[in-house]
Design a protein around this motif. Structure first.
Motif, PDB file in Angstrom:
ATOM      1  N   LEU A 151      12.136 -40.047  17.030  1.00  0.00           N
ATOM      2  CA  LEU A 151      11.424 -38.801  16.834  1.00  0.00           C
ATOM      3  C   LEU A 151      11.183 -38.189  18.243  1.00  0.00           C
TER       4      LEU A 151
ATOM      5  N   TYR B 144       5.477 -36.019  12.931  1.00  0.00           N
ATOM      6  CA  TYR B 144       6.210 -37.320  12.429  1.00  0.00           C
ATOM      7  C   TYR B 144       6.191 -38.408  13.553  1.00  0.00           C
TER       8      TYR B 144
ATOM      9  N   THR C 113       2.396 -40.032  12.997  1.00  0.00           N
ATOM     10  CA  THR C 113       2.355 -40.818  11.775  1.00  0.00           C
ATOM     11  C   THR C 113       3.148 -42.154  11.729  1.00  0.00           C
TER      12      THR C 113
ATOM     13  N   GLN D  68      17.895 -42.591   9.874  1.00  0.00           N
ATOM     14  CA  GLN D  68      16.562 -42.327   9.157  1.00  0.00           C
ATOM     15  C   GLN D  68      16.711 -43.208   7.651  1.00  0.00           C
TER      16      GLN D  68
ATOM     17  N   GLN E   3       9.392 -37.705   5.397  1.00  0.00           N
ATOM     18  CA  GLN E   3       9.997 -37.049   6.859  1.00  0.00           C
ATOM     19  C   GLN E   3      11.611 -36.445   6.520  1.00  0.00           C
TER      20      GLN E   3
END
Length: 178
Positions: A27, A63, A66, A119, A140
């Motif tokens: 990310l 993201y 998080t 992911q 996400q």
């Protein structure tokens, strides 16, 4: 890890933290790649692409936060440094500099293919271990897949064919899309 959750064993928590650390680095790298594109896109579609990228940057940065907080919740120590990105990455650095909107978007589509693929692998691996983490990754992914759809909308013809079909590298996709 100095603190682990009571709902996961040490082994499981460590594995989830490993998965999340790779996602955090991915990310952070995606955030930097998106900003790089934002700064280096040129051509007739400049403003549309330039403005389309900023919400993606903002969301990806959120993201990362998080994911980092989930790592901390599980007793890990999130690494958000440039060195962590380099150490954790299994992908190459983004390869385009100043280039056309079509070239950057085709290259970005390849980036999203790789990101979403890894992911989804994280989603699969966390299903049994930690459904809370899996839920975070699923949420996400939905938005990131939507962003890829936005990117692809600029690259498709009316029949849904991509300008860079069959290309699996950023430079190959960019060359074919120009």
């Amino acid at each position: 890890m100095s603190f682990t959750t009571s709902w996961l064993g040490d082994k499981e928590a460590r594995r989830v933290v490993e998965i999340l650390q790779e996602r955090l680095s991915a990310l952070n790298d995606l955030h930097l790649t998106l900003k790089h594109i934002h700064w280096n896109v040129v051509g007739p579609n400049f403003i549309g692409v330039h403005e389309m990228i900023d919400p993606q940057v903002t969301l990806v940065r959120g993201y990362a936060d998080t994911i980092a907080e989930r790592i901390a919740t599980l007793g890990g120590s999130p690494r958000g440094t440039a060195h962590a990105i380099e150490t954790d990455r299994s992908w190459d650095d983004y390869s385009l500099g100043r280039d056309t909107a079509q070239a950057h978007l085709a290259a970005l589509d390849v980036v999203y293919d790789g990101f979403i693929s890894t992911q989804r692998a994280g989603i699969t691996e966390t299903e049994e271990i930690d459904p809370v983490t899996q839920d975070i990754l699923i949420g996400q992914s939905a938005e990131l897949e939507k962003f890829q759809w936005f990117v692809r909308a600029h690259l498709e013809n009316a029949a849904g064919e991509l300008t860079h079909a069959g290309q699996h590298t950023e430079t190959g996709a960019a060359d074919q899309a120009r």
